[in-house]
Design a protein around this motif. Structure first.
Motif, PDB file in Angstrom:
ATOM      1  N   ALA A  89     -31.270  48.739 -47.380  1.00  0.00           N
ATOM      2  CA  ALA A  89     -30.657  50.012 -47.284  1.00  0.00           C
ATOM      3  C   ALA A  89     -29.952  50.105 -46.313  1.00  0.00           C
ATOM      4  N   LEU A  90     -28.848  50.804 -46.010  1.00  0.00           N
ATOM      5  CA  LEU A  90     -28.271  50.901 -44.929  1.00  0.00           C
ATOM      6  C   LEU A  90     -27.788  52.347 -44.737  1.00  0.00           C
ATOM      7  N   VAL A  91     -28.033  52.808 -43.494  1.00  0.00           N
ATOM      8  CA  VAL A  91     -27.656  54.080 -43.004  1.00  0.00           C
ATOM      9  C   VAL A  91     -26.787  54.017 -41.875  1.00  0.00           C
ATOM     10  N   VAL A  92     -25.557  54.818 -41.791  1.00  0.00           N
ATOM     11  CA  VAL A  92     -24.657  54.854 -40.774  1.00  0.00           C
ATOM     12  C   VAL A  92     -24.626  56.066 -39.940  1.00  0.00           C
TER      13      VAL A  92
ATOM     14  N   VAL B 273     -23.309  51.333 -48.844  1.00  0.00           N
ATOM     15  CA  VAL B 273     -23.959  52.149 -47.526  1.00  0.00           C
ATOM     16  C   VAL B 273     -24.809  53.125 -48.220  1.00  0.00           C
ATOM     17  N   HIS B 274     -25.811  53.318 -48.096  1.00  0.00           N
ATOM     18  CA  HIS B 274     -26.965  54.315 -48.551  1.00  0.00           C
ATOM     19  C   HIS B 274     -26.376  55.669 -48.189  1.00  0.00           C
ATOM     20  N   ALA B 275     -26.213  55.898 -46.785  1.00  0.00           N
ATOM     21  CA  ALA B 275     -25.732  57.248 -46.230  1.00  0.00           C
ATOM     22  C   ALA B 275     -25.016  56.939 -45.151  1.00  0.00           C
TER      23      ALA B 275
ATOM     24  N   LEU C 130     -19.956  53.725 -49.968  1.00  0.00           N
ATOM     25  CA  LEU C 130     -20.808  54.771 -50.763  1.00  0.00           C
ATOM     26  C   LEU C 130     -20.766  54.925 -51.982  1.00  0.00           C
ATOM     27  N   ARG C 131     -19.618  54.762 -52.592  1.00  0.00           N
ATOM     28  CA  ARG C 131     -19.171  54.900 -54.053  1.00  0.00           C
ATOM     29  C   ARG C 131     -20.424  53.543 -54.552  1.00  0.00           C
ATOM     30  N   GLU C 132     -20.350  52.297 -54.020  1.00  0.00           N
ATOM     31  CA  GLU C 132     -20.843  51.342 -54.761  1.00  0.00           C
ATOM     32  C   GLU C 132     -22.442  51.646 -54.602  1.00  0.00           C
ATOM     33  N   ALA C 133     -22.845  52.150 -53.495  1.00  0.00           N
ATOM     34  CA  ALA C 133     -24.324  52.702 -53.562  1.00  0.00           C
ATOM     35  C   ALA C 133     -24.706  53.952 -54.208  1.00  0.00           C
ATOM     36  N   LYS C 134     -23.779  54.834 -54.797  1.00  0.00           N
ATOM     37  CA  LYS C 134     -24.033  56.172 -54.976  1.00  0.00           C
ATOM     38  C   LYS C 134     -24.750  56.868 -53.823  1.00  0.00           C
TER      39      LYS C 134
END
Length: 243
Positions: free
Chosen positions: A10-13, A93-95, A139-143
């Protein structure tokens, strides 16, 4: 905040994460301690790299990468988004936490510098717009989830006295957040904002001294972490005031 074992890779930017003793630094430490991989975007690569060097990875395969971009430019935002996804070998991208921005007092309108007015919109609204636009596909891909930063001065009951440009720009950020929340609900992407009074940062302490009541950076990080967590999965389009 969710444990990383439930969200492998999980990736946070975090944008605006370059300078020391600022909010981005505290957010990065908070998310890293919870097990997330991070992409930190600052205005200069040296500053962003300094922040990633301070982070400690767990044995779960976390990655911390540093990037630089002028996020007021949509082209630069698209370029750095592609760079982030390539560096993390992901399309998800998770967030995204849009910290990039800045404060400026422009005084009474008849004395306000037009360049200072436009700068407030560039560093606050334009950066939020360009960052959102660039990372929406991932973001869409990860919801996933977006968190923006407004200001108490832009809320009903807040005081924008002497802060017309800043308060107007932060109002624009909040309007952007609400629009994204509505437009992206069908794609599973959530968007929320926090609206703090003054946060205890090195810049604010230098400008306003230590007699001001400050919101602690760690308290802000707790709220942001909640907003991107599964516990907030039904929360979107909301502004949380921190005072």
């Amino acid at each position: 905040m969710p444990n990383a074992t439930k969200f492998p890779n999980a990736l946070v930017v975090i944008t605006g994460a370059g300078r020391p003793s600022q909010l981005g630094e505290t957010l990065a430490a908070h998310f890293a301690a919870t097990g997330f991989s991070l992409a930190l975007i600052g205005r200069t690569l040296d500053e962003a790299q300094a922040r990633t060097a301070e982070l400690t990875a767990s044995p779960s395969g976390q990655r911390f990468t540093a990037h630089a971009a002028d996020l007021a430019s949509p082209a630069a935002a698209e370029s750095v988004a592609a760079e982030v996804l390539l560096a993390h070998k992901t399309s998800r991208v998770h967030a995204v936490v849009c910290v990039a921005g800045g404060f400026g007092a422009t005084g009474p309108l008849d004395e306000a510098d037009p360049d200072a007015w436009h700068q407030q919109f560039a560093i606050n609204v334009d950066t939020a717009f360009a960052t959102t636009r660039a990372f929406l596909p991932a973001l869409r891909e990860a919801k996933g989830s977006l968190v923006y930063f407004g200001s108490a001065s832009a809320l009903p009951g807040g005081s924008p006295k002497g802060l017309a440009a800043y308060a107007a720009a932060k109002s624009g950020v909040l309007a952007l957040m609400r629009t994204v929340a509505l437009d992206e609900k069908a794609h599973g992407v959530r968007a929320n904002a926090v609206a703090p009074t003054a946060i205890r940062t090195a810049t604010n302490l230098a400008d306003m001294g230590d007699k001001t009541f400050y919101v602690e950076r760690e308290s802000v990080a707790d709220v942001v972490a909640f907003l991107v967590s599964p516990a907030a999965r039904n929360i979107t389009g909301q502004v949380i005031t921190l005072a």
